[in-house]
Design a protein around this motif. Structure first.
Motif, mmCIF file in Angstrom:
data_model
loop_
_atom_site.group_PDB
_atom_site.id
_atom_site.type_symbol
_atom_site.label_atom_id
_atom_site.label_comp_id
_atom_site.label_asym_id
_atom_site.label_seq_id
_atom_site.Cartn_x
_atom_site.Cartn_y
_atom_site.Cartn_z
ATOM 1 N N ASN A 1 39.051 32.291 38.595
ATOM 2 C CA ASN A 1 40.292 32.996 38.308
ATOM 3 C C ASN A 1 40.971 33.325 39.637
ATOM 4 O O ASN A 1 40.470 32.976 40.707
ATOM 5 N N TRP A 2 42.089 34.042 39.598
ATOM 6 C CA TRP A 2 42.844 34.265 40.836
ATOM 7 C C TRP A 2 42.037 35.091 41.840
ATOM 8 O O TRP A 2 42.143 34.881 43.046
ATOM 9 N N ARG B 1 47.037 30.266 40.667
ATOM 10 C CA ARG B 1 45.999 31.277 40.873
ATOM 11 C C ARG B 1 45.834 31.596 42.358
ATOM 12 O O ARG B 1 45.642 32.763 42.720
ATOM 13 N N TRP C 1 48.661 33.921 43.284
ATOM 14 C CA TRP C 1 48.428 35.313 42.903
ATOM 15 C C TRP C 1 47.512 35.993 43.916
ATOM 16 O O TRP C 1 47.748 37.134 44.329
ATOM 17 N N GLY C 2 46.461 35.280 44.326
ATOM 18 C CA GLY C 2 45.537 35.852 45.306
ATOM 19 C C GLY C 2 46.197 36.106 46.634
ATOM 20 O O GLY C 2 46.005 37.160 47.257
#
Length: 307
Positions: free
Chosen positions: A6-7, A59, A62-63
């Motif tokens: 996930n991110w 993703r 976003w990180g």
């Protein structure tokens, strides 16, 4: 096939890739991050439902956004990123992986270079992950709305940092553009920034009609978060309005003290106060300094069709 991270799972790999101190464009380091987590060709080709971006790129994005907001990454120029001392500490503390909440807990330590703003410390409060309902308990519509709210919260933080990083003249022009977008220029009015020197305490003027008979006067203060606008600032603005208008708008990237708000509420001159939180909310709402990246349509069955 292993599941794509996930991110949050892309944050430490991103810091690893940028740990050599080289400033890289996001298009350059995203494939390197994908290499580090050993994404398969199939995973790299997986797209978002909208079909306009690879899922892994979204993703990583976003990180990167979160790491930038907490000070682990810096943006020397548009689209380019580099690791900071805070990012190196984060990498040292969590070499194998980190969760958003771990970073927020670390940011509460006054000795940590990680900056995670707590409620009341900043006009913009990043979304608290603990307060976000579990996706399994939410309807699909609630999930979409919650996601949009979170995106807006992230964008608001970045907007404020961008505004604080520009020169005062840019900020003054931005607030004039915002008020025009809100409709304060009327159907044929106009707005302008006053001369940067000898402006008499007025930073911008908006004519709400062609002849300029109705005007909105603006004071714009591009302040850091710690520089709170106090009562003397509002008094000076009211003095500048004397003889020109009986109302005005005071906009800042920081916030107003209680004394400033009480003073503004108790005087005959109508002064509207817009702090950083409300400013970024209005910019997002009226499309100033932001652009629509994706549009989703939520459908339901047309009952008239089946009547």
């Amino acid at each position: 096939m292993d599941q794509m991270p996930n991110w949050e799972g892309f944050m430490i790999p991103t810091l690893h890739v940028l740990s050599d101190g080289v400033v890289r464009h996001w298009r350059e380091f995203q494939p390197l991050v994908a290499d580090r987590v050993a994404l398969t060709d199939e995973q790299r080709q997986e797209m978002l439902p909208s079909g306009n971006q690879a899922k892994y790129e979204n993703r990583i994005g976003w990180g990167v956004s979160f790491l930038t907001n907490v000070g682990a990454l810096t943006r020397p120029k548009r689209g380019h990123y580099a690791i900071t001392d805070a990012g190196r500490q984060l990498l040292k503390t969590f070499p194998s992986g980190v969760k958003e909440n771990d970073i927020r807990v670390l940011g509460k330590d006054p000795r940590s270079p990680i900056r995670v703003y707590q409620k009341g410390e900043r006009s913009i409060d990043p979304v608290d992950p603990i307060a976000v309902p579990d996706a399994e308990t939410m309807t699909p519509t609630e999930q979409v709305q919650s996601g949009v709210e979170r995106i807006h919260a992230e964008v608001a933080v970045e907007l404020l940092e961008r505004l604080q990083g520009k020169e005062p003249g840019f900020f003054e022009q931005a607030v004039v553009q915002l008020l025009l977008a809100m409709g304060y220029g009327g159907t044929s009015g106009s707005g302008s920034v006053t001369q940067l020197s000898n402006d008499g305490g007025i930073d911008g003027v908006i004519d709400q009609d062609v002849l300029g008979l109705s005007r909105v006067y603006i004071q714009a203060k591009r302040y850091a978060d710690s520089n709170v606008v106090g009562r003397p600032d509002i008094q000076a603005f009211v003095g500048a309005l004397s003889g020109k208008a009986d109302s005005g708008v005071f906009i800042t990237t920081s916030r107003f003290s209680d004394g400033a708000r009480i003073y503004a509420e108790g005087i005959p001159t109508r002064v509207v106060l817009i702090d950083g939180k409300r400013l970024t909310s209005l910019m997002i709402r009226y499309g100033v300094g932001v652009q629509v990246r994706e549009t989703y349509q939520v459908v339901e069955v047309d009952e008239d069709f089946f009547a």
